[in-house]
Design a protein around this motif. Structure first.
Motif, PDB file in Angstrom:
ATOM      1  N   ILE A  72      31.898  40.653  35.062  1.00 52.99           N
ATOM      2  CA  ILE A  72      32.358  41.138  33.414  1.00 52.99           C
ATOM      3  C   ILE A  72      31.141  41.143  32.495  1.00 52.99           C
ATOM      4  CG2 ILE A  72      34.029  40.478  31.690  1.00 52.99           C
ATOM      5  CD1 ILE A  72      35.750  39.007  33.738  1.00 52.99           C
ATOM      6  N   GLY A  84      33.087  45.798  31.136  1.00 47.09           N
ATOM      7  CA  GLY A  84      33.587  44.548  31.358  1.00 47.09           C
ATOM      8  C   GLY A  84      34.912  44.906  31.966  1.00 47.09           C
ATOM      9  N   GLY A  88      35.440  43.381  35.808  1.00 43.36           N
ATOM     10  CA  GLY A  88      36.358  42.421  36.307  1.00 43.36           C
ATOM     11  C   GLY A  88      37.659  42.654  36.912  1.00 43.36           C
ATOM     12  N   PHE A 346      38.057  37.249  30.756  1.00 41.53           N
ATOM     13  CA  PHE A 346      37.634  38.429  29.635  1.00 41.53           C
ATOM     14  C   PHE A 346      37.596  37.694  28.367  1.00 41.53           C
ATOM     15  CE2 PHE A 346      39.697  40.386  33.191  1.00 41.53           C
ATOM     16  CZ  PHE A 346      39.002  41.408  33.561  1.00 41.53           C
TER      17      PHE A 346
END
Length: 457
Positions: A72, A84, A88, A346
């Protein structure tokens, strides 16, 4: 000097690379970090060793799967929030789909030996990737005797004394801060903006030229990110609690695995015993044998090892959730648990990464991070040793000598074919320069054929 016209990487190209990394992310954190280093540093030169390890330092400090967070982080550096998210999601998605399919098969038919055979072959080949990456990372991160000593001490502390990883990082950071004044020549200076601007690595160059403006810290942005990702994280949990009640299996899974997402410091291994104790002993969602089967699946499939929680949640909801069909409940539990396990990743990166980037050029902090980088090399070496032991041997016994703990293989349980495949894979990649995909495919095919021939399928 590098060419100033170094081409940018499109989001489409990056998406294809992240998909490839996700599909090949076998071998737990050691294998996954090795895979990313090979693809992003060695092959594509998107990011330098220094920045790769700088990002890894931060991810190692966070709760949750460090390899996912590293993907990420690098995706965010290159293509902002969209990058990102793509990095991810694609890092987790292959493992999620695989574990879900195997969970369904397990619930309906029991263990699936042919799948385990294929993934056992893949693990043997990934061991070669891990060995290669540890050697390469070590050569570039351990530039003097001081850094070698820090890495060695970190390895001894975590491998033999089980010192918690956060304490190792804290000790290395304090040593770096102190050593910056006592032994300044042993700690490298941060790279200048001019040096970054002429780098051969894409992200370093873009940062040095000031073109990655999204990496600059902003308090209003930090507040927006926090509120948004807390809503994304907890929204599905609150929806399930509203629909099925706070004491339902699905609601308890959402709450429990949200809790584990913030306490898994040092990787999945540090929390697996806790998950097993609660899922088996407290909630009675699954049996001890089912927990071991889930761990075996998670260790051999792509994606983070913490994906074992998806298997646990599937079976827990499949057998115990009222108001839905067993299969519908199992799938709901699987999706919800994966969501709450990875949504925090995240949040940690999008919130903290700009500040980590801003601190990189501070001399004192750079010395601390250099020492932490060396310690991380020792920790990755420990992960690699663990992975090697559990790939080549079926039985590993822990011996205790006072405070010292030593994992020793049971030599009679050696997987001769796995050891041979790992050695052949290392020769194929290092000497013959054979592509990683062919090596992984060949290793899986040989292991499958062997187990079929020997009647193990």
């Amino acid at each position: 000097m590098a060419d100033d016209t170094l081409p940018a990487v499109s989001l489409g190209e990056a998406t294809r690379v992240w998909a490839k990394i996700g599909l090949l992310s076998f071998g737990g954190p050691a294998g996954q970090i090795a895979m990313m280093h090979r693809e992003l540093v060695e092959t594509r030169r998107w990011i330098s060793d220094a920045r790769f390890l700088h990002a890894l330092n931060y991810c190692m400090l966070l709760p949750g799967p460090e390899a996912t967070q590293l993907a990420i982080y690098i995706g965010w550096l290159l293509h902002r929030t969209a990058g990102g998210l793509i990095a991810g999601i694609l890092f987790v998605l292959p493992g999620f789909i695989t574990i879900l399919a195997l969970s369904i098969a397990y619930a309906l038919y029991g263990q699936v030996p042919w799948v385990l055979a294929v993934f056992a072959g893949l693990k043997a080949a990934v061991l070669a990737v891990v060995v290669e990456a540890v050697v390469r990372i070590g050569r570039k991160a351990l530039k003097n005797r001081m850094m070698v000593a820090v890495a060695a001490l970190a390895f001894v502390a975590i491998h033999f004394f089980r010192v918690p990883f956060p304490l190792i990082v804290l000790g290395a950071g304090l040593w770096g801060l102190a050593g910056r004044w006592w032994m300044p020549r042993s700690f490298p200076e941060p790279a200048s903006a001019a040096a970054d601007a002429s780098s051969d690595f894409l992200i370093d160059r873009l940062l040095g030229q000031g073109r990655l403006t999204h990496t600059r810290p902003s308090a209003p942005r930090a507040i927006r990110v926090t509120l948004l990702w807390l809503a994304i994280w907890w929204g599905p949990v609150l929806a399930v609690m509203t629909r099925f009640g706070p004491h339902s299996v699905l609601a308890r899974e959402g709450l429990f695995f949200s809790q584990t997402a913030v306490v898994t410091f040092g990787g999945a291994y540090a929390v697996l015993a806790y998950i097993a104790q609660r899922a088996v002993g407290s909630f009675h969602w699954i049996t001890p044998g089912q927990m071991l089967d889930g761990l075996a699946l998670a260790e051999t499939t792509p994606g983070p090892l913490i994906m074992v929680v998806q298997f646990v949640a599937f079976l827990g909801a499949y057998y115990h959730q009222a108001g839905l069909s067993p299969m519908g409940a199992g799938i709901a539990g699987s999706v919800l648990t994966t969501w709450v396990a990875f949504a925090p990743c995240f949040l940690w990166i999008f919130l903290g990464a700009p500040y980590i980037e801003a601190l990189r050029n501070n001399r004192a902090l750079h010395a601390a991070l250099s020492a932490i980088t060396a310690a991380v090399v020792g920790v990755v070496l420990n992960l690699s040793v663990w992975f090697a032991l559990h790939t080549i041997f079926a039985g590993v016994v822990e011996h205790r000598f006072g405070p010292i703990r030593l994992e020793a293989p049971q030599w009679s349980s050696v997987h001769g074919l796995a050891a041979a495949l790992a050695a052949l894979a290392l020769v194929a990649m290092l000497r013959l320069r054979l592509g990683m995909g062919w090596v992984l495919f060949g290793s899986a095919a040989v292991m499958f054929a062997w187990r079929a021939w020997s009647g193990q399928l």
